[in-house]
Design a protein around this motif. Structure first.
Motif, short mmCIF file in Angstrom:
data_model
loop_
_atom_site.label_atom_id
_atom_site.label_comp_id
_atom_site.label_asym_id
_atom_site.label_seq_id
_atom_site.Cartn_x
_atom_site.Cartn_y
_atom_site.Cartn_z
N THR A 65 0.82 -1.21 0.00
CA THR A 65 0.00 0.00 0.00
C THR A 65 0.86 1.26 0.00
OG1 THR A 65 -0.20 -0.07 2.42
CG2 THR A 65 -1.92 -1.16 1.14
N GLU A 66 2.00 1.22 0.68
CA GLU A 66 2.91 2.37 0.66
C GLU A 66 3.41 2.64 -0.75
OE1 GLU A 66 4.64 1.58 5.20
OE2 GLU A 66 5.76 0.91 3.44
N ASN A 67 3.80 1.58 -1.44
CA ASN A 67 4.27 1.73 -2.82
C ASN A 67 3.15 2.17 -3.75
OD1 ASN A 67 7.25 0.82 -3.34
ND2 ASN A 67 6.46 -0.61 -1.81
N ALA A 68 1.93 1.68 -3.48
CA ALA A 68 0.80 2.01 -4.36
C ALA A 68 0.52 3.51 -4.36
CB ALA A 68 -0.44 1.22 -3.93
N ILE A 69 0.49 4.13 -3.19
CA ILE A 69 0.19 5.56 -3.15
C ILE A 69 1.35 6.38 -3.71
CG2 ILE A 69 0.97 5.86 -0.75
CD1 ILE A 69 -1.90 7.71 -2.59
N ALA A 70 2.58 5.92 -3.48
CA ALA A 70 3.72 6.65 -4.04
C ALA A 70 3.70 6.62 -5.56
CB ALA A 70 5.03 6.04 -3.51
N ARG A 71 3.34 5.45 -6.13
CA ARG A 71 3.29 5.32 -7.60
C ARG A 71 2.21 6.22 -8.19
NH1 ARG A 71 3.86 -0.25 -6.49
NH2 ARG A 71 1.60 -0.50 -6.77
N ILE A 72 1.03 6.21 -7.59
CA ILE A 72 -0.07 6.98 -8.18
C ILE A 72 0.16 8.47 -8.03
CG2 ILE A 72 -1.61 7.04 -6.16
CD1 ILE A 72 -2.70 6.29 -9.77
N ARG A 73 0.83 8.90 -6.96
CA ARG A 73 1.09 10.33 -6.78
C ARG A 73 2.01 10.89 -7.86
NH1 ARG A 73 2.18 10.61 -0.23
NH2 ARG A 73 -0.01 10.79 0.43
N VAL A 74 2.97 10.09 -8.32
CA VAL A 74 3.91 10.59 -9.33
C VAL A 74 3.48 10.25 -10.75
CG1 VAL A 74 5.83 10.50 -7.70
CG2 VAL A 74 5.39 8.52 -9.19
N SER A 75 2.34 9.57 -10.90
CA SER A 75 1.86 9.22 -12.23
C SER A 75 1.31 10.47 -12.93
CB SER A 75 0.77 8.16 -12.13
OG SER A 75 -0.41 8.72 -11.57
#
Length: 272
Positions: free
Chosen positions: A233-243
């Protein structure tokens, strides 16, 4: 696009796909051809990057009456291994629908019996008419809702699944909402209007964010807290924020304007 005998697949410029069960003379009952064509149609939908979500509907009076009687008669004459092949084909359909990357919405009117409940349960969301009739009817003819059972249990819970699979009781759209099979239930005469409201609402959302959220929730499952899930979940929000869409959405929010995916939807007329 494939030419289907039992289905119609329509897409509009907004990125809305509608998959129609189209055996109206047979009340949209399943047979081997329809199952195979549904698998092919989902492959087509999955491969189109411009689609934002999928509606599944039934032509005519009924969503689907379940299994086609002629097909069932043929199945009764087949050996175990051939029946196993048929079951694997149906399972491929259900699992492919459940794993589809874009959101899915079933729209139910009239009858939805047997395997039709699997199709509804494998969708992310479902709406229907108050007067719709649902039934896990398999035990009435000496069978069991085997392949669809995992999806039905996920949709309505183990206790309700036991009741309706063992009793083969019919229940209406309002009861389907109570047990979680339907997200909402409406008077039949308002159903088309409500569909448009669901479409309009989904079109407000970032296509990439909806795909990411669907993948996220599939990974989260029943929400059991584990170190691996926390990292995911930590990686998921980081990925979507920089998308790209994440950046656009944040900028639009801060600048108090509509994000570009909403502007694109508003500039495209639907094709029906």
């Amino acid at each position: 696009m494939d030419n289907f005998n039992t289905l119609e697949l329509h897409t509009d410029p907004r990125g809305v796909a509608t998959l129609w069960l189209s055996r109206e003379s047979k009340n949209n009952a399943f047979n081997a051809e329809m199952i195979r064509e549904l698998i092919l149609a989902l492959d087509h939908v999955s491969s189109d990057p411009n689609l934002r979500f999928l509606l599944i509907r039934g032509r005519g009076k009924h969503f689907s009456a379940g299994a086609d009687l002629a097909w069932m008669q043929q199945s009764a004459e087949l050996d175990y291994h051939t029946n196993l092949d048929d079951a694997r084909e149906l399972a491929e359909l259900m699992y492919n629908l459940a794993k589809l990357k874009i959101p899915t919405l079933a729209v139910v009117q009239g009858a939805a019996f047997g395997g039709a409940l699997g199709l509804i349960s494998a969708c992310d969301m479902a709406i229907g008419a108050d007067e719709a009739q649902f039934c896990l009817s398999e035990v009435r003819i000496g069978l069991a809702p085997a392949v669809i059972s995992p999806f039905v249990v996920q949709a309505i819970g183990e206790r309700a699944a036991r009741r309706y699979a063992l009793t083969a009781e019919r229940f209406d759209g309002q009861r389907a909402k109570e047990i979680g099979l339907l997200s909402e239930s409406y008077p039949a005469e308002t159903l088309d209007q409500q569909i448009e409201q669901w479409i309009d609402n989904l079109l407000l959302n970032s296509p990439a964010a909806m795909r990411a959220s669907k993948e996220l929730l599939r990974e989260v499952g029943n929400g059991a807290l584990t170190p691996a899930l926390r990292r995911y979940t930590e990686n998921a929000i980081a990925r979507i924020r920089v998308s790209p869409e994440g950046q656009e959405g944040l900028r639009a929010f801060l600048q108090k304007r509509a994000p570009n995916w909403q502007a694109e939807s508003n500039n495209k007329e639907p094709r029906r």
